[in-house]
Design a protein around this motif. Structure first.
Motif, PDB file in Angstrom:
ATOM      1  N   ARG A 128       2.985   2.995  -3.941  1.00  0.00           N
ATOM      2  CA  ARG A 128       2.498   3.169  -2.575  1.00  0.00           C
ATOM      3  C   ARG A 128       2.032   1.825  -2.042  1.00  0.00           C
ATOM      4  NH1 ARG A 128      -3.306   3.431  -3.349  1.00  0.00           N
ATOM      5  NH2 ARG A 128      -3.746   4.310  -1.314  1.00  0.00           N
ATOM      6  N   VAL A 129       2.008   1.683  -0.727  1.00  0.00           N
ATOM      7  CA  VAL A 129       1.457   0.476  -0.113  1.00  0.00           C
ATOM      8  C   VAL A 129       0.030   0.818   0.315  1.00  0.00           C
ATOM      9  CG1 VAL A 129       1.690  -1.211   1.759  1.00  0.00           C
ATOM     10  CG2 VAL A 129       3.736  -0.235   0.691  1.00  0.00           C
ATOM     11  N   ASP A 244       9.635  -0.263   0.173  1.00  0.00           N
ATOM     12  CA  ASP A 244       8.957   0.754   0.994  1.00  0.00           C
ATOM     13  C   ASP A 244       9.889   1.279   2.095  1.00  0.00           C
ATOM     14  OD1 ASP A 244       8.917  -0.977   3.172  1.00  0.00           O
ATOM     15  OD2 ASP A 244       6.838  -1.629   2.823  1.00  0.00           O
TER      16      ASP A 244
END
Ligand code: AMP
Ligand code: MG
Length: 338
Positions: A128-129, A244
């Protein structure tokens, strides 16, 4: 927790073209999956049960050092609410190296960056960012100078956690090399997924030829280095990463200065030197430091050589290994001088 690494054999040992092993040389190979990576241990000549003993040692070190396995020394220190926990001489040796390289790299290597690495999902594979605010908040507790240790105890402050993943394979390689040497082996090559360590030379007396992965096409080789009695350790942005939703690539080496994947001009760093532990610590540190600082760092030290690949597709090779490096790519090579 175990996860297969995308491409474990980033450095490949190759047969040296034109040279032949003595036909009577016995070769023993052992494959081990440990420390999230595929390892291959190859010994030449009579080696008895040395490779079985090496596997036992690798597994013992993994149990001791893993940040994710409850029961490891590191897990215990991370969950002791700031109390001291007992540690082995192995862990103490790695901590000493981590502190030394932390200091000489201006904090580029920081074992306390672990919570930030976790936030990006690199410890679980659930990527995840993280929000910028989350990264900034986690960074407040990234400070290796607050970790304290002695020869047999370690204290990690209650609001911090550490991970020795940037150095553990290098230490493990050194430990296996020294076991093999003690067992009388004079020729062996270890491939610990991106870390290659050589004991002596090939049985015919020639140097080992080690391939360095091409960072823009890791299934291919960028080139080779010829080494004897040395480690060659690579850190690269292609080793563990995710892309992403906007197509941006994020990799596993985090710059402790901002909590984001280190983006200081380098896509891969290969460090060559006598100590696998030192090479492993440096490969991560120099990757974070970036081209200019890495070159300055090398000029101050006499104990390693390196191959840098920049995001602009240039190769820098330090003068001490320029004559044993063979470029197989179409990228230009520049030689760094002291
Ligand atoms: P290496 O492959 O030896 O470069 O080590 C990379 C691993 O070290 C990552 O997967 C993280 O677990 C951890 N790590 C990432 N960034 C850092 C850093 N700046 N300092 C210390 N460890 C790091
Ligand atoms: Mg490393």
């Amino acid at each position: 927790m175990k996860r297969a690494v995308l491409l474990s054999a980033l450095l490949l040992t190759l047969p040296l073209a034109g040279c032949s092993m003595r036909a009577d040389t016995q070769k023993t190979v052992k494959s081990v999956f440990a420390m999230d990576t595929y390892m291959e241990l190859t010994a030449y000549g009579e080696c008895g049960d040395a490779l079985d003993a090496a596997e036992d040692r690798i597994r013992a070190l993994e149990q001791m050092l893993s940040a994710t396995d409850a029961g490891s020394e590191i897990w215990a220190a991370n969950h002791a609410d700031g109390s001291a926990v007992p540690i082995s001489a192995d862990t103490a040796a790695i901590l000493r190296e981590a502190s030394a390289v932390h200091d000489m790299s201006g904090g580029a290597l920081s074992v306390s960056v672990y919570p930030v690495v976790q936030a990006w999902g690199f410890t679980t594979g659930t990527y995840r960012v993280p929000e910028d605010a989350e990264v900034k908040s986690l960074l407040q507790n990234v400070d290796d100078t607050r970790i304290s240790y002695t020869a047999d105890s370690l204290t990690v402050p209650a609001d911090m956690q550490i991970d020795l993943g940037a150095l553990a394979k290098g230490y493990t390689g050194d430990a296996v090399i020294s076991m093999l040497r003690d067992a009388g082996v004079t020729s062996a090559i270890l491939n610990l997924g991106g870390n290659v360590q050589a004991l002596g030379s090939k049985p015919d007396g020639s140097a080992w030829m080690v391939g360095i992965a091409h960072p823009f096409a890791p299934e291919k080789e960028l080139g080779t280095v010829r080494i004897t009695d040395c480690a060659a350790v690579t850190s690269g942005n292609y080793e563990r990463f995710f892309t992403d939703d906007s197509g941006v690539k994020h990799w596993h080496i985090i710059d402790p200065a901002d909590g984001y994947p280190a983006d200081n001009g380098l896509v891969s760093v290969t460090v060559i030197g006598r100590s696998g532990l030192h090479c492993d610590a440096l490969s991560t540190a120099l990757f974070v430091e970036g081209t200019e600082r890495a070159a300055a760092h090398w000029r101050k030290c006499a104990d390693f050589e390196m191959v840098l690949v920049t995001d602009g597709a240039e190769i820098y090779v330090t003068e001490g290994i320029a004559d044993v490096f063979t470029n197989q790519s179409d990228m230009p090579v520049k030689v760094l001088k002291k």
